[in-house]
Design an enzyme around this catalytic site. Structure first.
Site, PDB file in Angstrom:
ATOM      1  CB  CYS A 127     103.238 -26.474  91.515  1.00 42.73           C
ATOM      2  SG  CYS A 127     104.992 -26.568  91.558  1.00 42.73           S
ATOM      3  CB  CYS A 169     102.818 -32.343  84.521  1.00 44.27           C
ATOM      4  SG  CYS A 169     104.129 -31.776  83.424  1.00 44.27           S
ATOM      5  CD  GLU A 176     108.349 -25.309  80.888  1.00 43.78           C
ATOM      6  OE1 GLU A 176     108.236 -26.137  81.803  1.00 43.78           O
ATOM      7  OE2 GLU A 176     109.450 -24.875  80.528  1.00 43.78           O
ATOM      8  CB  CYS A 190     109.209 -20.993  94.786  1.00 46.31           C
ATOM      9  SG  CYS A 190     108.468 -21.988  93.494  1.00 46.31           S
ATOM     10  CD  GLU A 230     100.144 -21.569  94.347  1.00 43.66           C
ATOM     11  OE1 GLU A 230      98.918 -21.622  94.509  1.00 43.66           O
ATOM     12  OE2 GLU A 230     100.915 -22.491  94.639  1.00 43.66           O
ATOM     13  CB  CYS A 267     100.870 -24.604  83.488  1.00 38.74           C
ATOM     14  SG  CYS A 267     102.244 -25.433  82.665  1.00 38.74           S
ATOM     15  CG  LEU A 321     114.566 -37.587  83.947  1.00 40.31           C
ATOM     16  CD1 LEU A 321     114.743 -37.093  82.533  1.00 40.31           C
ATOM     17  CD2 LEU A 321     115.929 -37.874  84.582  1.00 40.31           C
ATOM     18  CB  CYS A 361     101.384 -30.353  87.941  1.00 41.89           C
ATOM     19  SG  CYS A 361     101.742 -28.633  88.286  1.00 41.89           S
TER      20      CYS A 361
END
Ligand code: SAH
Length: 355
Positions: free
Chosen positions: A336, A119, A163, A108, A95, A115, A218, A122
């Site tokens: 995302c 995380c 990533e 984007c 996407e 991935c 972060l 996500c």
């Protein structure tokens, strides 16, 4: 991907010249082909009308011309954001998002299918990593969107699924091609790459001395909280991550962006805002606060507005440059990997139901 064929759209001009010569064509043909692919954005060799039929046939035989197929687009009623689902040659789905701002159109892009960073909040990482995207597949997300809308894309953010620093060589090639004067010539300064913080690769990127913006995810002011959100924090402590970011700034002169997704009760209280101010200190940087976009597979809750505004004020009090990210396309699975995930889940359900 067709493995035995050459991925012609991922070649730079000098590589393309060698290819053209190897099939007995004059070197100037390389620039023509390059412009067809990267400026006129064609998807088939037969559209390259200043090449002979014979040349086009030769290219067909030895090369694959990567072209993504649009399988869906969702348009936000709130802000006009467009979210695209594209199919790759091998049937994988990715996407990309087009966001319209006053200063121009920003796309984007995804850098990987899935991935492996894990995380917690996500959606892109829920099914792990399928494979890296080629430079051509990264480019073509922008090309197809520019072609479909008929409007120039002026900014690129590598903040979709994947990533980017885990697909490092392809990322570098992509940046080279998208900024090339014989292509769309997007300025390096209009490109942002977001990373969860793979320290050795931040150093490598810094040494390239590009003028792109690096955004560092972060999401916590200390290792303890960060580890609960991001497995990568187990590999690289924050002290090392911040050192790498400082090195990036020293080498490139580009101010870092730090992304901080606010999750209710996890990283959004006053102490955390203070600790974050302490961590940032007097660095010349920018903090982007992102209200977490809840996904159905996890029970993270977005901080309420008051908390978010307070968090921002506390940072500002300490002289930190901070913005709250506008939530673009909230009504169309904006976060995302959410649209892709929904599509794959639906397909899975249909297959199980024998449809
Ligand atoms: N792998 C890169 C790019 C990821 S997406 C990275 O980690 O930076 C860009 C940003 O969105 C990252 O900061 C990521 O942590 C954040 N993000 C992902 N899913 C999110 C969600 N559901 N809500 C809020 N932020 C999210």
């Amino acid at each position: 991907m067709i493995k035995d064929k050459i991925d012609i759209k991922s070649l730079d001009l000098s590589e393309l010249k060698k290819l053209v010569e190897s099939i007995g064509e004059k070197p100037f043909r390389a620039k023509q082909i390059y412009e067809w692919m990267h400026q006129k954005l064609v998807t088939d060799f037969d559209e390259m009308t200043n090449l002979s039929k014979n040349t086009r046939e030769k290219l067909h035989q030895i090369c694959v011309l990567t072209a993504l197929k649009q399988i869906d687009v969702k348009i936000s009623k709130i802000d006009g954001t467009r979210k695209y689902l594209f199919a790759l040659n091998d049937g994988n789905v990715i996407e990309s998002v087009l966001m319209k701002y006053k200063h121009g159109n920003s796309v984007c892009i995804s850098s990987q299918v899935g991935c492996r960073m894990g995380c917690r909040f996500c959606a892109s990482t829920l099914d792990g990593l399928e494979r890296n995207l080629t430079p051509a597949e990264m480019l073509d997300q922008i090309y197809r969107i520019q072609k479909e809308t008929g409007e120039r894309v002026s900014n690129v953010v590598v903040m979709g699924s994947g990533e980017p620093l885990d697909n490092f060589q392809n990322l570098l090639k992509f940046i080279e091609l998208i900024t090339n004067e014989d292509g769309l010539q997007i300025s390096q300064r209009n490109i942002t790459v977001s990373t969860c913080g793979i320290v050795p690769n931040i150093y490598q990127l810094a040494d390239k001395k590009l003028q792109i913006t690096l955004a560092l995810s972060l999401h916590a002011p200390n290792d303890k909280v960060r580890k609960t959100l991001m497995p990568i924090a187990n590999a690289y402590p924050l002290s090392d991550v911040m050192k790498a970011c400082d090195y990036y700034f020293e080498q490139t002169g580009r101010r870092m962006t730090f992304e901080y997704s606010l999750v209710s009760g996890v990283n959004d209280n006053e102490q955390e805002a203070k600790a974050l101010s302490g961590l940032i200190g007097n660095r010349n940087c920018h903090i982007n606060l992102i209200p977490v976009n809840p996904i159905k597979e996890r029970d993270f809750v977005q901080s309420d507005r008051e908390n978010i505004v307070n968090f921002k004020k506390l940072l500002e009090k300490n002289g930190i440059n901070v913005t709250i990210r506008r939530e673009m396309g909230r009504d169309i699975d904006g976060a995302c990997g959410q649209l892709r995930k929904r599509y794959l889940d639906q397909k899975g359900d249909e297959q199980r139901a024998g449809m």
